[in-house]
Design a protein around this motif. Structure first.
Motif, PDB file in Angstrom:
ATOM      1  N   GLN A 185       1.204  11.348  -4.227  1.00  0.00           N
ATOM      2  CA  GLN A 185       0.330  11.311  -4.602  1.00  0.00           C
ATOM      3  C   GLN A 185       0.107  13.069  -2.888  1.00  0.00           C
ATOM      4  OE1 GLN A 185       1.479   8.462  -4.648  1.00  0.00           O
ATOM      5  NE2 GLN A 185       0.395   7.432  -5.687  1.00  0.00           N
ATOM      6  N   LEU A 186       1.493  12.627  -2.202  1.00  0.00           N
ATOM      7  CA  LEU A 186       0.915  12.893  -1.291  1.00  0.00           C
ATOM      8  C   LEU A 186       1.006  14.726  -0.569  1.00  0.00           C
ATOM      9  CD1 LEU A 186       3.151  10.584   1.242  1.00  0.00           C
ATOM     10  CD2 LEU A 186       0.535  10.592   0.351  1.00  0.00           C
ATOM     11  N   SER A 187       0.348  14.989   0.006  1.00  0.00           N
ATOM     12  CA  SER A 187       0.457  16.500   0.271  1.00  0.00           C
ATOM     13  C   SER A 187       2.140  17.393   0.364  1.00  0.00           C
ATOM     14  CB  SER A 187      -0.143  17.126   0.585  1.00  0.00           C
ATOM     15  OG  SER A 187      -1.714  17.048   1.343  1.00  0.00           O
ATOM     16  N   GLY A 223       6.242  14.288  -0.371  1.00  0.00           N
ATOM     17  CA  GLY A 223       6.263  12.699  -0.463  1.00  0.00           C
ATOM     18  C   GLY A 223       6.656  11.649  -0.620  1.00  0.00           C
ATOM     19  N   ASN A 225       8.241   7.916   0.911  1.00  0.00           N
ATOM     20  CA  ASN A 225       7.872   6.584   1.903  1.00  0.00           C
ATOM     21  C   ASN A 225       9.682   6.266   1.910  1.00  0.00           C
ATOM     22  OD1 ASN A 225       6.736   3.954   3.287  1.00  0.00           O
ATOM     23  ND2 ASN A 225       8.407   2.826   2.165  1.00  0.00           N
ATOM     24  N   GLU A 238       4.932   7.003   6.200  1.00  0.00           N
ATOM     25  CA  GLU A 238       5.244   7.545   4.363  1.00  0.00           C
ATOM     26  C   GLU A 238       5.053   9.038   5.148  1.00  0.00           C
ATOM     27  OE1 GLU A 238       2.079   3.759   2.611  1.00  0.00           O
ATOM     28  OE2 GLU A 238       1.291   5.730   3.265  1.00  0.00           O
ATOM     29  N   GLY A 240       5.177  13.478   4.219  1.00  0.00           N
ATOM     30  CA  GLY A 240       4.350  14.034   3.430  1.00  0.00           C
ATOM     31  C   GLY A 240       4.423  15.985   3.894  1.00  0.00           C
ATOM     32  N   PRO A 262       0.381   5.420  -0.956  1.00  0.00           N
ATOM     33  CA  PRO A 262      -0.178   4.792   0.036  1.00  0.00           C
ATOM     34  C   PRO A 262      -0.766   3.659   0.204  1.00  0.00           C
ATOM     35  CG  PRO A 262      -0.238   7.278  -1.226  1.00  0.00           C
ATOM     36  CD  PRO A 262      -0.311   6.033  -2.310  1.00  0.00           C
ATOM     37  N   HIS A 265      -1.196   6.505   4.915  1.00  0.00           N
ATOM     38  CA  HIS A 265      -1.672   7.162   4.373  1.00  0.00           C
ATOM     39  C   HIS A 265      -2.477   8.603   3.652  1.00  0.00           C
ATOM     40  CE1 HIS A 265      -0.252  11.831   5.422  1.00  0.00           C
ATOM     41  NE2 HIS A 265       1.187  11.704   5.818  1.00  0.00           N
ATOM     42  N   ASP A 267      -3.336  11.873   2.979  1.00  0.00           N
ATOM     43  CA  ASP A 267      -3.641  12.846   2.605  1.00  0.00           C
ATOM     44  C   ASP A 267      -2.929  12.893   1.314  1.00  0.00           C
ATOM     45  OD1 ASP A 267      -3.775  15.725   2.472  1.00  0.00           O
ATOM     46  OD2 ASP A 267      -2.313  16.164   3.361  1.00  0.00           O
ATOM     47  N   ALA A 268      -3.804  12.222   0.436  1.00  0.00           N
ATOM     48  CA  ALA A 268      -3.784  12.108  -1.063  1.00  0.00           C
ATOM     49  C   ALA A 268      -4.330  12.974  -1.484  1.00  0.00           C
ATOM     50  CB  ALA A 268      -3.712  10.618  -1.595  1.00  0.00           C
TER      51      ALA A 268
END
Length: 370
Positions: A185-187, A223, A225, A238, A240, A262, A265, A267-268
């Motif tokens: 999901q993270l950038s 992204g 972890n 976490e 990204g 996340p 974090h 920025d998802a």
């Protein structure tokens, strides 16, 4: 695969020699692994696999980042390609599984379902990190351990991976280890360092402080972890393309758990599919109930029981292909446990830990005079 049948490659030469040894010894397995990887990859309509490989390499800064942060790894990858008689770009792209998924916007519901836990050591008790590595069942039978010896001080790093790939997770005889689980999901950052290279660069650090600094400062392509542990602490980051957020389980610093969404974090940018979201949250609840709610130092036996958990029959921490017929593609291809104290050791099961036996591997520290 039976754990006792899993290859353990002793790599003590130059990076090119190490890669070539890897490629030669596992030539048939690497061909089979790459063939299965290609056949199971999800690409947009109209895109061929050769075009995808070329685009992934030429349209990003991944190779430049590897050159900047861990250039020896490119030599090792080239050696793997040579030893296995495989195209270099194909072997390079094989290291970029997480990156290929976001690059082609592959939000497949089968995306990684790894579960990770960690507990800081207290007194004479070691820090302990555990992880179930859940990827496509194409990887079953391809599991391998790389035992990498540093000629500077003869310290060892033990890396779990599959044939042809440079790293999934690992532990250093210098007193630290690293597990990781995907956060799609993270950038992303097409000018960042890929996950496999981050694992190897972190594990190549001379000290735990340097390793943690690498994780905190390096540009992250995907992204992910990271559960990081040393003799004195456990940390969860976490990471990204837009930055890093540290997760702590409440106010505690002694235990941490994580799955595939996340927790801190912000920025998802990619939504999580409903099946993966359900799986990630139910597995996290299992880890919380069985592990994070406990106090005091952990033990190898406790971590084994947590990684064997099948609390929800559809979304278990331990995924068995024979039982989980609703999603036979997916399975736990390995469980790894790192104990980091006065000595460093790894316990590995080459398959679901309910069905595969753990085998212990010692990891040599640096020479005292180095």
């Amino acid at each position: 695969m039976k754990t006792e049948d899993m290859p353990v490659l002793d790599l003590c030469g130059s990076p090119r020699e190490n890669g070539r040894h890897h490629g030669e010894i596992l030539r048939a397995e690497i061909k089979a692994t790459i063939d299965l990887w290609q056949s199971s990859a999800t690409l947009p309509a109209g895109i061929t696999f050769p075009w995808a490989v070329e685009s992934l390499i030429q349209s990003t800064g991944f190779i430049a980042q590897i050159k900047a942060h861990i250039p020896d790894l490119l030599e090792e990858i080239a050696g793997i390609a040579e030893g296995a008689n495989q195209d270099l770009n194909l072997v390079l792209a094989f290291q970029l599984g997480d990156e290929m998924r976001w690059f082609f916007r592959d939000q497949d519901v089968r995306a990684d379902r790894c579960s990770a836990i960690g507990a800081a050591g207290i007194g004479a008790e070691p820090t302990i990190i555990g992880q179930n590595i859940d990827v496509g069942s194409w990887a079953d039978g391809m599991q391998v351990l790389l035992r990498i010896r540093d000629p500077r001080d003869e310290s060892e790093t033990l890396v779990f991976t599959v044939a042809g790939m440079v790293a999934m997770n690992g532990v250093s005889g210098r007193g630290f280890g690293l597990c990781c689980n995907t956060l799609l999901q993270l950038s992303p950052n097409p000018r960042g360092l890929p996950v496999a290279a981050i694992v190897r660069r972190t594990l190549a650090s001379r000290t735990a402080a340097e390793a943690l600094h690498v994780l905190r400062t390096i540009p992250h392509a995907s992204g992910q972890n990271y559960v990081f542990g040393s003799r004195t602490e456990i940390r969860n980051l976490e990471c990204g393309g837009s930055g890093i957020a540290e997760y702590r389980h409440g106010a505690r610093i002694d235990r941490v758990i994580h799955t595939n969404h996340p927790l801190v974090h912000k920025d998802a940018v990619f939504p999580l599919g409903p099946l993966l979201e359900t799986s990630s949250r139910l597995r996290l609840e299992s880890l919380d109930r069985r592990f994070a709610s406990m106090t005091g130092p952990s033990t190898y036996e406790e971590v084994v029981e947590v990684l064997q958990a099948r609390d929800d029959p559809d979304f278990p921490v331990c995924r068995e292909t024979e039982l989980d017929r609703s999603d036979p593609y997916w399975m736990t291809i390995a469980a790894t446990i790192f104990e980091i104290g006065d000595t460093v050791q790894m316990h590995c099961a080459a398959g679901p830990p309910t069905q595969s036996q753990f085998v212990r591997f010692g990891v040599n520290p640096p020479r005292c005079c180095a």
